[in-house]
Scaffold this motif. Structure first.
Motif, mmCIF file in Angstrom:
data_model
loop_
_atom_site.group_PDB
_atom_site.id
_atom_site.type_symbol
_atom_site.label_atom_id
_atom_site.label_comp_id
_atom_site.label_asym_id
_atom_site.label_seq_id
_atom_site.Cartn_x
_atom_site.Cartn_y
_atom_site.Cartn_z
ATOM 1 N N CYS A 189 0.833 -1.207 0.000
ATOM 2 C CA CYS A 189 0.000 0.000 0.000
ATOM 3 C C CYS A 189 0.868 1.258 0.000
ATOM 4 C CB CYS A 189 -0.912 -0.004 1.228
ATOM 5 S SG CYS A 189 -2.537 -0.718 0.939
ATOM 6 N N VAL A 210 0.865 4.139 -2.794
ATOM 7 C CA VAL A 210 0.479 5.511 -2.429
ATOM 8 C C VAL A 210 1.634 6.474 -2.674
ATOM 9 C CG1 VAL A 210 -0.130 7.014 -0.478
ATOM 10 C CG2 VAL A 210 -1.286 4.797 -0.764
ATOM 11 N N PRO A 239 -4.531 6.891 3.878
ATOM 12 C CA PRO A 239 -4.772 6.242 2.580
ATOM 13 C C PRO A 239 -5.067 4.750 2.715
ATOM 14 C CG PRO A 239 -2.875 7.687 2.446
ATOM 15 C CD PRO A 239 -3.242 7.618 3.894
ATOM 16 N N CYS A 266 -8.640 4.292 3.753
ATOM 17 C CA CYS A 266 -9.516 4.636 2.644
ATOM 18 C C CYS A 266 -9.589 3.491 1.628
ATOM 19 C CB CYS A 266 -9.013 5.915 1.976
ATOM 20 S SG CYS A 266 -10.060 6.538 0.636
ATOM 21 N N LEU A 267 -8.437 2.963 1.248
ATOM 22 C CA LEU A 267 -8.379 1.867 0.281
ATOM 23 C C LEU A 267 -9.014 0.601 0.840
ATOM 24 C CD1 LEU A 267 -4.736 2.462 -1.004
ATOM 25 C CD2 LEU A 267 -6.853 3.042 -2.201
ATOM 26 N N CYS A 273 -10.455 5.182 -6.294
ATOM 27 C CA CYS A 273 -10.205 5.488 -4.884
ATOM 28 C C CYS A 273 -8.880 6.185 -4.598
ATOM 29 C CB CYS A 273 -10.288 4.190 -4.072
ATOM 30 S SG CYS A 273 -10.346 4.429 -2.293
ATOM 31 N N ALA A 286 -7.531 8.881 -1.612
ATOM 32 C CA ALA A 286 -6.507 8.423 -0.670
ATOM 33 C C ALA A 286 -5.329 9.392 -0.659
ATOM 34 C CB ALA A 286 -6.044 7.016 -1.036
ATOM 35 N N ALA A 329 -11.459 9.347 5.940
ATOM 36 C CA ALA A 329 -10.773 8.361 5.109
ATOM 37 C C ALA A 329 -11.621 7.106 4.928
ATOM 38 C CB ALA A 329 -9.425 8.006 5.736
ATOM 39 N N GLY A 388 -13.752 6.123 1.438
ATOM 40 C CA GLY A 388 -13.499 4.867 0.747
ATOM 41 C C GLY A 388 -14.764 4.058 0.575
#
Length: 396
Positions: free
Chosen positions: A94, A98, A131, A134-135, A163, A167, A289, A293
């Motif tokens: 991740c 990001v 982030p 959110c993801l 998304c 994020a 967040a 998402g």
């Protein structure tokens, strides 16, 4: 909050990247989860506290609650499904994804000074918790086809289109808050994530402007870069994020925090004020967040509200843990100046309740948060489950 009152007299995430996984500190153990037909989420807070004291990288495995006591042991074992989830691997992927997206979102360009200042803190490390939340919320509720489920390239593609812009925007807003918070007129900190703060390198004027520019860019980026999501849902996301930043959100929490310094309060008033500060200064952006998402993933209103409550609990727990770390860790361990809350006579959970009670509150909040996930698909909720446990087990 009842939990804060003193007693009388006292899924595997699809965050895949071709880049190298980040080596930022997350628990390295692969953790296994067992669940049967009626598995519930129960946590032994005392065990969690003991684990946190004895090892720096603790397991985030929730203990299995033996709720099916009248079910045959063999049948329970037959119905239980074993899942493995590696938080470090998940977060490494991740973070890499990001970081790449942020690098592309804020390129180095003219005027060079302001973009260098923006990139200095934005790309200077960080856990990327917002982030990641959110993801994870997006993937929890997003319905995918069988083709998408089995094709990592397709899964990464819809994640980036739908998304990732939000994020990234959330990380831009978080970075803005850090740059401004470090300024001499606020927290006056010289280090952030082990590096000199933005104003120490670029000056206070450029630091203020860098934060302003990141905040403005965040909303532009959501509106411009989000693809294949209905305009109504994108508008709801922009509204949710905007509310989290303003005078009834992050800014409001910062104002009350400033005005509470060196102010003597009775325990009940102090706890009420402290909860307001933490909920607005920290938790509200974590809430944005998770909710954003979920909205982008097509969640129902009921699902959105469940995830909102989950996020509020982990957001408050996050700041309680920050209060604890401020008095238990060194500057080198934290990557920022330790002991500042005590030095500035800020009201914190440890100063009001002591360390042990503060840990109990954090653990209780996480337990409440995880119970909010019980109606969701268990495998798909693993990133949110483990991230919540990581929040109270982290040491920086």
């Amino acid at each position: 909050s009842p939990r804060c009152r003193t007693s009388a007299g006292s899924s595997r995430g699809s965050c895949t990247s071709s880049g190298v996984s980040s080596n930022r500190a997350f628990p390295s153990q692969k953790v296994k989860y067992a669940f049967g037909r009626q598995q519930k989420y129960a946590f032994r807070t005392q065990k969690a506290r003991n684990e946190r004291h004895t090892c720096p990288n603790v397991s985030v495995t929730p203990p299995v609650n033996q709720v099916d006591v009248d079910e045959n042991e063999n049948e329970r074992e037959a119905n239980a499904k074993q899942l493995e989830f590696d938080l470090k691997d998940h977060m490494g992927k991740c973070i890499a994804l990001v970081d790449q997206a942020l690098d592309e979102a804020v390129p180095q360009q003219y005027p060079e000074t302001i973009h260098s200042a923006m990139r200095h803190t934005l790309l200077g490390g960080g856990k990327r918790i917002r982030p990641a939340l959110c993801l994870a919320a997006f993937e929890l509720v997003h319905e995918i086809t069988e083709e998408e489920r089995n094709d990592k390239v397709l899964r990464k593609s819809f994640l980036l289109r739908k998304c990732m812009p939000t994020a990234c925007a959330l990380e831009m807003i978080h970075t803005m808050s850090l740059i401004h918070d470090d300024l001499p007129c606020l927290d006056n900190d010289d280090f952030r994530r082990g590096n000199p703060t933005c104003h120490k390198i670029f000056g206070e004027d450029m630091a203020i402007l860098a934060g302003d520019a990141l905040l403005a860019l965040s909303f532009e980026y959501i509106a411009r870069e989000t693809k294949d999501v209905s305009p109504e849902r994108v508008l709801r996301v922009i509204s949710e994020v905007g509310r989290s930043v303003g005078s009834v959100g992050l800014v409001g929490g910062q104002v009350v925090d400033i005005q509470s310094e060196k102010k003597k309060m009775e325990p009940e008033e102090g706890l009420k004020t402290l909860e307001y500060i933490h909920e607005h200064k920290t938790a509200v952006l974590l809430e944005a967040a998770v909710v954003s998402g979920a909205l982008l993933g097509g969640a129902t209103d009921e699902q959105v509200e469940l995830l909102r409550m989950y996020a509020r609990d982990i957001g408050l727990a996050f700041q309680v843990q920050d209060d604890i770390l401020d008095v238990t860790q060194t500057t080198e361990q934290l990557g920022k100046t330790a002991g500042k809350d005590l030095a500035s006579e800020k009201t914190t959970y440890p100063s009001l309740l002591g360390l042990e009670k503060s840990r109990e509150i954090a653990d209780s909040l996480i337990e409440d948060a995880l119970n909010k996930l019980s109606s969701f698909d268990y495998e798909k909720s693993l990133p949110l489950l483990t991230l919540a446990k990581y929040i109270v087990s982290r040491n920086k």
